[in-house]
Design an enzyme around this catalytic site. Structure first.
Site, PDB file in Angstrom:
ATOM      1  N   ARG A 151      16.640  14.012   2.834  1.00 45.78           N
ATOM      2  CA  ARG A 151      16.065  13.624   1.527  1.00 45.78           C
ATOM      3  C   ARG A 151      16.714  12.357   0.952  1.00 45.78           C
ATOM      4  NH1 ARG A 151      16.004  19.301   0.455  1.00 45.78           N
ATOM      5  NH2 ARG A 151      13.917  20.076   0.929  1.00 45.78           N
ATOM      6  N   LYS A 173      11.142  -1.929  -0.453  1.00 43.85           N
ATOM      7  CA  LYS A 173       9.916  -1.467   0.209  1.00 43.85           C
ATOM      8  C   LYS A 173      10.262  -1.138   1.659  1.00 43.85           C
ATOM      9  CE  LYS A 173       6.206  -3.683  -2.357  1.00 43.85           C
ATOM     10  NZ  LYS A 173       5.104  -4.672  -2.314  1.00 43.85           N
ATOM     11  N   GLU A 204       7.577 -17.723   3.438  1.00 45.92           N
ATOM     12  CA  GLU A 204       7.918 -16.856   2.294  1.00 45.92           C
ATOM     13  C   GLU A 204       8.789 -17.600   1.281  1.00 45.92           C
ATOM     14  OE1 GLU A 204       6.782 -13.803   1.694  1.00 45.92           O
ATOM     15  OE2 GLU A 204       6.184 -12.951   3.632  1.00 45.92           O
ATOM     16  N   LYS A 209      13.250 -12.968  -6.357  1.00 40.87           N
ATOM     17  CA  LYS A 209      12.740 -11.647  -5.996  1.00 40.87           C
ATOM     18  C   LYS A 209      13.516 -10.566  -6.740  1.00 40.87           C
ATOM     19  CE  LYS A 209      11.090  -8.524  -2.593  1.00 40.87           C
ATOM     20  NZ  LYS A 209      10.537  -8.266  -1.284  1.00 40.87           N
ATOM     21  N   GLU A 227       5.950  -1.995  -8.422  1.00 41.70           N
ATOM     22  CA  GLU A 227       4.729  -2.801  -8.398  1.00 41.70           C
ATOM     23  C   GLU A 227       3.608  -2.244  -9.273  1.00 41.70           C
ATOM     24  OE1 GLU A 227       4.052  -4.735  -4.628  1.00 41.70           O
ATOM     25  OE2 GLU A 227       1.908  -4.814  -5.048  1.00 41.70           O
ATOM     26  N   ARG A 279       5.301  -7.461  -9.934  1.00 40.65           N
ATOM     27  CA  ARG A 279       5.754  -7.552  -8.534  1.00 40.65           C
ATOM     28  C   ARG A 279       4.627  -8.000  -7.614  1.00 40.65           C
ATOM     29  NH1 ARG A 279       9.882  -3.687  -5.102  1.00 40.65           N
ATOM     30  NH2 ARG A 279       9.647  -4.826  -3.147  1.00 40.65           N
ATOM     31  N   ASN A 294       2.911 -11.096  -3.678  1.00 38.07           N
ATOM     32  CA  ASN A 294       1.873 -11.050  -2.640  1.00 38.07           C
ATOM     33  C   ASN A 294       0.996 -12.306  -2.656  1.00 38.07           C
ATOM     34  OD1 ASN A 294       2.696  -8.452  -1.856  1.00 38.07           O
ATOM     35  ND2 ASN A 294       1.564  -7.578  -3.565  1.00 38.07           N
ATOM     36  N   HIS A 354      -1.131 -13.255   0.308  1.00 43.89           N
ATOM     37  CA  HIS A 354      -1.118 -12.143   1.257  1.00 43.89           C
ATOM     38  C   HIS A 354      -2.488 -11.513   1.499  1.00 43.89           C
ATOM     39  CE1 HIS A 354       3.175 -12.568   1.040  1.00 43.89           C
ATOM     40  NE2 HIS A 354       3.385 -11.538   1.839  1.00 43.89           N
ATOM     41  N   HIS A 396      -3.394 -11.061   5.227  1.00 47.96           N
ATOM     42  CA  HIS A 396      -3.629  -9.783   5.908  1.00 47.96           C
ATOM     43  C   HIS A 396      -4.945  -9.806   6.672  1.00 47.96           C
ATOM     44  CE1 HIS A 396      -0.639  -7.678   2.988  1.00 47.96           C
ATOM     45  NE2 HIS A 396      -0.038  -8.173   4.049  1.00 47.96           N
ATOM     46  N   HIS A 404       3.376 -13.392  10.681  1.00 48.23           N
ATOM     47  CA  HIS A 404       3.136 -13.032   9.283  1.00 48.23           C
ATOM     48  C   HIS A 404       3.411 -14.206   8.330  1.00 48.23           C
ATOM     49  CE1 HIS A 404       2.907 -10.699   5.619  1.00 48.23           C
ATOM     50  NE2 HIS A 404       4.121 -11.122   5.284  1.00 48.23           N
TER      51      HIS A 404
HETATM   52  N1  GLY Z   1       6.981  -8.400  -0.018  1.00 54.32           N
HETATM   53  C1  GLY Z   1       6.480  -8.107  -1.304  1.00 54.32           C
HETATM   54  C2  GLY Z   1       7.350  -7.185  -2.084  1.00 54.32           C
HETATM   55  O1  GLY Z   1       8.433  -6.844  -1.678  1.00 54.32           O
HETATM   56  O2  GLY Z   1       6.929  -6.783  -3.139  1.00 54.32           O
END
Ligand code: GLY
Length: 371
Positions: free
Chosen positions: A122, A144, A186, A228, A238, A242, A246, A249, A253, A267
């Protein structure tokens, strides 16, 4: 002394250290986190061959014992079978609730090991030691974690913040120029979404940074992580801001899906092209001047990066096909695509108010420039 960026998340706050010798200082930075002097390190075979010894030498010098699992390199590792293997290995290694797991590698390893740490007993703590530029400026920061599903990328996962990030910019020296440039996609994204002055700085310093200037590399990683970290501190899961991360993106994608997540498009290359397309769409909507997308493309080309659909080799779907792929994006809500558009370089915002015809015309024109 390394540069340090703090991610302020209350009890889950952590530091990102950025410097040119951090693999060799890892033992010093990790020791304060340990409840007993042992760690489990998960890496991929390619990164382990290059960087594991530097990391373990420094752990041993600090009196820390270690064990290592090396997985195959590549995106296919971010999947159920390797998640199972990782979690079972960590259990066999008797990693306890109070122990630390180390993710040594690029975005694939960071995402997979972060997720394994989130679900093991957990939740156990983990340390990110990102070795690619993409991982240092994006995927290792912000919590993430996850794996890919047959239905799409990153569809299974959890928010699980690391306890520490050690970004050794000397490790970037072992990247291929193509991988370095993909990660740079990025970096550019940060300037474009929220810091015009950083974009100016990149226009001036990007070529020297790509050529290997270490002080400039540290500064680019620091500024990217700073932006960031601030965004993540304000909107960890998000719910709003946040999503700005993207930028580019949604287009990216669709292009990654269209090229089968293959070597045809990395990417970060898709992010760079996606940013150029997002600015082009913004200009057509009258949100920003036509100079803005031109400047974005000029910088990407100056950095010898892919900037246009014509830079992608092989066949691509038509604009309808690409829009259908965009609609599978996980940012679709109630059937509407959420786009990141821009009022100018450094001034992006989230909107679902982008008419399909405009996206279609941008894509049709971009596709028509292909040979
Ligand atoms: N790569 C986008 C984020 O971490 O929100």
């Amino acid at each position: 002394m390394p540069e340090t960026v703090r991610v302020a998340l209350g009890a889950r706050s952590y530091d990102i250290h950025i410097g040119a010798a951090l693999l060799g200082e890892a033992g010093h930075h990790i020791t304060p986190l340990l409840s007993r002097p042992r760690v489990a390190i998960v890496s991929d075979a390619h990164v382990a061959a290059l960087h594991l010894a530097a990391l373990t030498d420094s752990l041993e010098a600090a009196g820390i014992t270690w064990s290592n699992l090396s997985l195959p390199q590549g995106e296919a590792t971010k999947s159920w079978p390797y998640l199972t293997q990782t979690v079972e290995w960590l259990l066999e290694e008797q990693v306890e609730r109070g122990d630390i797991v180390i993710a040594l590698g690029g975005g694939v390893i960071g995402d997979l090991v972060g997720f394994a740490s989130a679900i093991l007993r957990r939740g156990v703590r983990f340390v990110q030691v990102p070795t690619s530029l993409l991982a240092q400026v994006d995927s290792s920061v912000g919590g993430k974690t996850g794996i890919n599903a047959a239905q799409g990328k990153n569809l299974i996962g959890a928010f699980h913040q690391p306890s520490l990030v050690l970004a050794d910019t000397r490790a970037l020296g072992t990247l291929t120029p193509r991988d370095f440039r993909a990660g740079y996609g990025e970096v550019v994204k940060y300037g474009l979404l929220g810091d015009a002055e950083f974009f100016d700085w990149l226009e001036t310093n990007g070529p020297a940074l790509a050529a290997g200037d270490m002080a400039l590399r540290i500064e680019a990683v620091r500024r990217s992580c700073r932006m960031k970290a601030d965004i993540v501190a304000r909107d960890e899961t998000e719910q709003g801001e946040r999503a700005l991360l993207n930028l580019g993106h949604t287009f990216c994608h669709a292009l990654e899906a269209a090229t089968g997540y293959s070597d045809r498009l990395l990417h970060g290359e898709g992010v760079a092209i996606g940013c150029a397309l997002a600015f082009e769409t913004s200009a057509r909507l009258g949100l920003c001047s036509q100079e803005a997308p031109s400047r974005v493309r000029a910088h990407l080309k100056n950095m010898k990066m892919k900037a246009d659909l014509s830079d992608i080799e092989g066949k691509l779907p038509d604009s309808d096909g690409l829009i259908a792929l965009m609609m599978q994006d996980k940012k679709v809500t109630s059937g509407k695509l959420n786009f990141i558009m821009a009022r100018d370089i450094g001034d992006a915002f989230v909107t679902s108010d982008v008419p399909r015809e405009v996206v279609e015309s941008v894509l049709t024109d971009a596709l028509s420039q292909r040979a």
